[in-house]
Design a protein around this motif. Sequence first.
Motif: not given
Length: 552
Positions: A94-98, A106-111, A134-142
């Motif tokens: 799962s993807v965990v945001r911590f 905030d950071r995200w990891s695919l665990v 970086a990928m999640k931040q780009r998703e949020i920006e888009l």
Amino acid sequence: MDPAPLKPPPDIRLEQVLQQVGDAITVQAPDGRLVFVNEAAAALLGFDGPAEVLEAPVASVMDRFDLLDEDGAPLDLAELPGRRAMAGEAHAESVVRFRHRTDVIDRWSLVRATRIERDGALAYVVSAFQDITAMKQREIELALLAQAGEVLGRSTEYQETLADLARLMVPVLADWCVVDVFEADGLRRVGIAHVDADRVALAEEVQRRYPPDPESGATRVAVTGEPLLITEVSDEMIAAGARDAEHLRMLQELDIRSVLAVPLAARGSVLGAMTLIRSAASRRYDEGDLPLVTDIARRAAIAVDNARLLHESTDALRMRDEFLATASHDMRTPLATVLGYLQLAQRHVAAIPEAGRLPEYLARAERTAVRLARLVAELMDVSLIRNGQPLPLALTEVDLGELVRHAASEHQLLSGTHDITVQAPAEPIPTVTDESRIQRILDNLLGNAIKYSEDGTRIVVAAVVDGDSACITVTDQGVGIPADELATVFERFHRASTGRAAPGVGLGLAGSREVARQLGGDVSAESEPGIGSTFTVRIPMSPPPAVREQAE
């Protein structure tokens, strides 16, 4: 025979290999204790090295973080992939945001957690953490850019739009967002939003009691067109900006700790500024935030500029239509006078034996004056229609067959290169309607038929009775209208893509349909490119009550 499995050289241990892996890797014993942590995992957990992590109780390691799911909702520890693998899942992911409690980023990891068993019993759980921040931040920006585009395109009232934009920025990009734009009386605040709704009133109170210094903040950005980045707003800076003790108290309550202000610029002009503010509990702004915020501000500025241009053009059109309505109204009296004198002169000339060609010249002048009066009246109708006003109607009983014959005769004189044929019954088609406006509709349709058909081709004007309605059709052998444009051919300013140059602004058909509808009827079109077009005017022979009421 299968090849023998490759083995690492005897001087390289697996632990050494795993320590050099870029992804964070941990290994837990069945009781949950961490028995292996590589360098990447130690850094991710905020420790100086693997040994420090292994010495700390697991509970104290987890207490360092607020754990969230991918969407930002609190995450139960039992949902962590490692815990699920402990509970029996062979592979959990799962993807965990911590968020580290001492670091607001905030950071995200695919665990991915894998359960390793020996002799049917759990031996340990291996967890790998792939950093996808970086990928999640780009998703949020888009996603934010897409939402901003939707907000900015929602309304032509830019003050309302910018207020919505300010609310969109909170809390994704800011704890507090304000938008200011230049208006006639100077820079005016049109949007303000705060994560704490109660502080919006405080911010507005500060704005009212202590107007911003022209040399600082949003005002400076709006004047210079240069962005302003204050990564860390210190207590000393707040104190220096306060004008008195009460101002200082209010600024301290607003908790301003990081500021990013960017200009709203479009077509080489600065229209205002957007200011983002973060509090002590949030990450500080840095140069990396500028591109996204600048892009949003640029889109906002274009929306403001377009809205202003639209309002200006709308005002200009309104003033034009008011002028045209006034001018056409004022022209009717002198035209009626000219026409009256021409008719009087014709009667006098008729009694003069040696008048020569003077009666012919007077007759031509009369026809021209009548046509000019009709054009002025049509101009007035167009002005009323564009302003959304009902047309004043003069209902009389009209023989539509005779009206069609008269219109065809007039246009045949104007265009000697087309064969205009009339198909109408000899007996009258009595219809109660506004004769002058039906004449204008016919003028528009016949004018278009002549305009969009080749010289020498035939134009047929027909009048028939169809139930309770009278129908007039104008059929040409012209270039026709593409099928995908038939639905829009009656829209204002529409010009068919016929590839044929023709004068006009495309108001004839739109105006004709609106006039017909106000008379209780309608205008429709059928066409085939290269074959020709047929326009049908359908008018009730006896007007409905609403039309009669409009005529009273």
